[in-house]
Design a protein around this motif. Structure first.
Motif, PDB file in Angstrom:
ATOM      1  N   TYR A 156       2.540  14.361  13.139  1.00 20.42           N
ATOM      2  CA  TYR A 156       3.599  13.428  13.555  1.00 20.42           C
ATOM      3  C   TYR A 156       4.464  14.046  14.649  1.00 20.42           C
ATOM      4  O   TYR A 156       4.796  13.379  15.645  1.00 20.42           O
ATOM      5  N   PHE A 157       4.844  15.299  14.482  1.00 17.30           N
ATOM      6  CA  PHE A 157       5.667  15.988  15.488  1.00 17.30           C
ATOM      7  C   PHE A 157       4.960  15.997  16.839  1.00 17.30           C
ATOM      8  O   PHE A 157       5.562  15.682  17.878  1.00 17.30           O
ATOM      9  N   LEU A 158       3.677  16.339  16.840  1.00 15.92           N
ATOM     10  CA  LEU A 158       2.938  16.407  18.092  1.00 15.92           C
ATOM     11  C   LEU A 158       2.813  15.025  18.740  1.00 15.92           C
ATOM     12  O   LEU A 158       2.944  14.882  19.962  1.00 15.92           O
ATOM     13  N   GLN A 159       2.558  14.007  17.931  1.00 13.20           N
ATOM     14  CA  GLN A 159       2.461  12.645  18.466  1.00 13.20           C
ATOM     15  C   GLN A 159       3.758  12.229  19.155  1.00 13.20           C
ATOM     16  O   GLN A 159       3.742  11.643  20.242  1.00 13.20           O
ATOM     17  N   GLU A 160       4.883  12.516  18.516  1.00 12.68           N
ATOM     18  CA  GLU A 160       6.181  12.142  19.086  1.00 12.68           C
ATOM     19  C   GLU A 160       6.450  12.892  20.387  1.00 12.68           C
ATOM     20  O   GLU A 160       6.959  12.311  21.352  1.00 12.68           O
ATOM     21  N   GLU A 161       6.129  14.180  20.417  1.00  9.85           N
ATOM     22  CA  GLU A 161       6.365  14.975  21.626  1.00  9.85           C
ATOM     23  C   GLU A 161       5.444  14.545  22.765  1.00  9.85           C
ATOM     24  O   GLU A 161       5.862  14.485  23.925  1.00  9.85           O
ATOM     25  N   LEU A 162       4.204  14.240  22.447  1.00 16.71           N
ATOM     26  CA  LEU A 162       3.268  13.795  23.475  1.00 16.71           C
ATOM     27  C   LEU A 162       3.607  12.396  23.979  1.00 16.71           C
ATOM     28  O   LEU A 162       3.358  12.067  25.145  1.00 16.71           O
ATOM     29  N   LYS A 163       4.183  11.587  23.097  1.00 14.89           N
ATOM     30  CA  LYS A 163       4.625  10.255  23.502  1.00 14.89           C
ATOM     31  C   LYS A 163       5.709  10.358  24.577  1.00 14.89           C
ATOM     32  O   LYS A 163       5.766   9.558  25.512  1.00 14.89           O
ATOM     33  N   LYS A 164       6.567  11.375  24.443  1.00 19.44           N
ATOM     34  CA  LYS A 164       7.617  11.598  25.450  1.00 19.44           C
ATOM     35  C   LYS A 164       7.021  11.936  26.813  1.00 19.44           C
ATOM     36  O   LYS A 164       7.635  11.684  27.848  1.00 19.44           O
ATOM     37  N   LEU A 165       5.818  12.518  26.794  1.00 19.97           N
ATOM     38  CA  LEU A 165       5.130  12.843  28.043  1.00 19.97           C
ATOM     39  C   LEU A 165       4.245  11.694  28.526  1.00 19.97           C
ATOM     40  O   LEU A 165       3.487  11.848  29.478  1.00 19.97           O
ATOM     41  N   LYS A 166       4.375  10.538  27.818  1.00 20.21           N
ATOM     42  CA  LYS A 166       3.601   9.339  28.154  1.00 20.21           C
ATOM     43  C   LYS A 166       2.087   9.592  28.056  1.00 20.21           C
ATOM     44  O   LYS A 166       1.303   9.118  28.881  1.00 20.21           O
TER      45      LYS A 166
END
Length: 252
Positions: free
Chosen positions: A54-64
């Motif tokens: 979940y943490f990685l998904q959220e951080e990668l989402k910030k990078l579009k």
């Protein structure tokens, strides 16, 4: 009377290795023993810690960046530790998910826990922030997030995406001075069943180790060379430092 300086102790300024520890009688000093036990505990925890998807998904989402969660045939951490071979193969549902996507992308990037999930939590995002701008213009598959993954899982994923290059960011085997070190492996023409001589590795990416910017530039250079020469591994010579020095001298 002043205690004479121990010439061995000067070596501690140049290495994280356990040298010049001193002794109390026939034993280690208490402080050194406690330090060893702490580092040993951190290394054990690194091996058993689960990847925070979940943490990685959220951080990668910030990078579009689009993500895809995949699993190997190692159903849990204990199986992953005992059966390395199962961490190199996708399970049936993950294989089917990739097959239904049926899209060809030039580069596949995979994030896998390996033997230190915390290494990925700490270093993967800042590394990608340095690396991704260097490969603009190349088509990227969704970032694959793999639980219980070994290095070779990148071959199967890259092949299913029909990628020319497969890149995996993975937690390295923890040591007593570096429990959270990340490695990156690059493979040209990834295919299930590839062996290690077909990969290039950049190791020891961490605070106190290889800096993100340097590692990202080295990987971008290797990607460019792999695509130009259509090969990787032992046949792809790492001339990055020579290339860097040549560019620096050209600026002067």
């Amino acid at each position: 009377m002043t205690k004479p300086a121990n010439s061995w102790e000067k070596l501690r300024n140049f290495t994280d290795a356990r040298v010049a520890l001193g002794r109390a009688g026939g034993s280690l000093k208490t402080a050194e023993l406690l330090s060893f036990r702490k580092d040993h505990a951190l290394a054990k925890d690194a091996v058993w810690t689960e990847l925070d998807i979940y943490f990685l998904q959220e951080e990668l989402k910030k990078l579009k960046l689009e993500t895809l969660v995949l699993e190997t045939q190692a159903k849990d951490r204990e199986t992953f530790i005992k059966r390395p071979d199962l961490g190199r193969k996708l399970n049936a549902s993950s294989t089917e998910s990739l097959q239904t996507l049926s899209q060809s992308k030039e580069i596949s990037i995979i994030l896998a826990d390996g033997l230190s999930a915390q290494a990925i939590a700490l270093h993967a995002i800042p590394f990608l922030q340095e690396f991704l701008p260097l490969i603009q213009g190349h088509s990227l598959a969704p970032i694959s997030l793999v639980k219980q993954g070994r290095v070779a899982i990148s071959d199967e994923i890259g092949e299913l995406f029909s990628s020319k290059l497969s890149i995996i960011l993975i937690g390295e085997r923890p040591g007593l001075s570096s429990p959270y070190s990340m490695g990156v492996y690059l493979t040209y023409n990834p295919k299930a069943g590839n062996t290690d001589e077909k990969r290039n590795c950049i190791s020891n990416i961490r605070t106190g180790g290889l800096p993100y910017a340097y590692a990202a530039e080295k990987l971008a250079f290797l990607c460019s060379e792999a695509l130009r020469l259509k090969l990787s591994g032992v046949h792809l010579k790492d001339t990055f430092d020579h290339h860097l020095l040549k560019n620096e001298s050209g600026k002067n």
